[in-house]
Design a protein around this motif. Structure first.
Motif, PDB file in Angstrom:
ATOM      1  N   TRP A 142      68.046  -8.176  38.072  1.00  0.00           N
ATOM      2  CA  TRP A 142      69.310  -8.066  37.135  1.00  0.00           C
ATOM      3  C   TRP A 142      69.026  -9.367  36.134  1.00  0.00           C
ATOM      4  N   GLU A 153      74.901   2.414  40.901  1.00  0.00           N
ATOM      5  CA  GLU A 153      73.826   3.185  41.560  1.00  0.00           C
ATOM      6  C   GLU A 153      74.281   4.578  42.025  1.00  0.00           C
ATOM      7  N   THR A 204      71.322  -6.491  49.978  1.00  0.00           N
ATOM      8  CA  THR A 204      70.558  -5.755  48.741  1.00  0.00           C
ATOM      9  C   THR A 204      69.840  -6.836  48.254  1.00  0.00           C
ATOM     10  N   TYR A 250      67.795  -7.009  44.165  1.00  0.00           N
ATOM     11  CA  TYR A 250      67.503  -5.987  42.979  1.00  0.00           C
ATOM     12  C   TYR A 250      67.342  -7.171  41.984  1.00  0.00           C
TER      13      TYR A 250
END
Length: 159
Positions: free
Chosen positions: A97, A135, A93, A95
């Protein structure tokens, strides 16, 4: 007593009573809406033999570890908030942040449930999930095997 006074008094009493009845009717309908909606879908499905698109949903939920995924999945099942939970192996993953691109390895849960149970499921997940912002993404099921969808319905709790 004058005739006009009696007429005004009766009119006022009926107006208040009518207003109270209308307000109570609205409150009862709002309170029973989820039950009435579910019942309507079940009656439609029973009469027509068809599926109402969107009645069930699939949720995607990422977890940091396999043990966390198993614990959350078991909790969902024990509460009968889902008919089935799949636990997929590690996924890579990426992402954002706090302004940075992060990389992680996560475990994906694939959850099948009734759309009307999503809010309860989400509340449970917020209470037990270790992420600050877990999520929780849902997709309505448009169609599928009627036998499977019927099995799903029987596996879930009644509202």
């Amino acid at each position: 007593m004058s005739h006009q006074y009696l007429k005004d008094t009766m009119s006022s009493a009926f107006s208040r009573t009518g207003f109270v009845v209308i307000c109570l009717t609205i409150v009862v309908n709002l309170a029973l809406y989820p039950v009435l909606r579910t019942l309507g879908f079940q009656i439609h499905s029973a009469i027509t033999g068809s599926y109402v698109p969107g009645y069930h949903s699939v949720l995607l939920i990422n977890c940091p570890t396999e043990q966390t995924a198993r614990d959350i999945g078991r909790g969902i099942m024990e509460k009968r908030l889902a008919a089935c939970v799949n636990i997929f192996p590690r996924t890579a993953t990426m992402y954002y942040w706090k302004g940075e691109i992060r990389n992680a390895s996560e475990i994906l849960l694939l959850v099948r449930t009734r759309t009307s149970l999503i809010q309860r499921l989400e509340a449970y997940l917020r209470a037990v999930h270790p992420y600050d912002i877990p999520e929780i993404i849902s997709f309505p099921i448009g169609d599928g095997s009627l036998n499977y969808l019927h099995w799903m319905e029987n596996a879930l709790i009644d509202i």
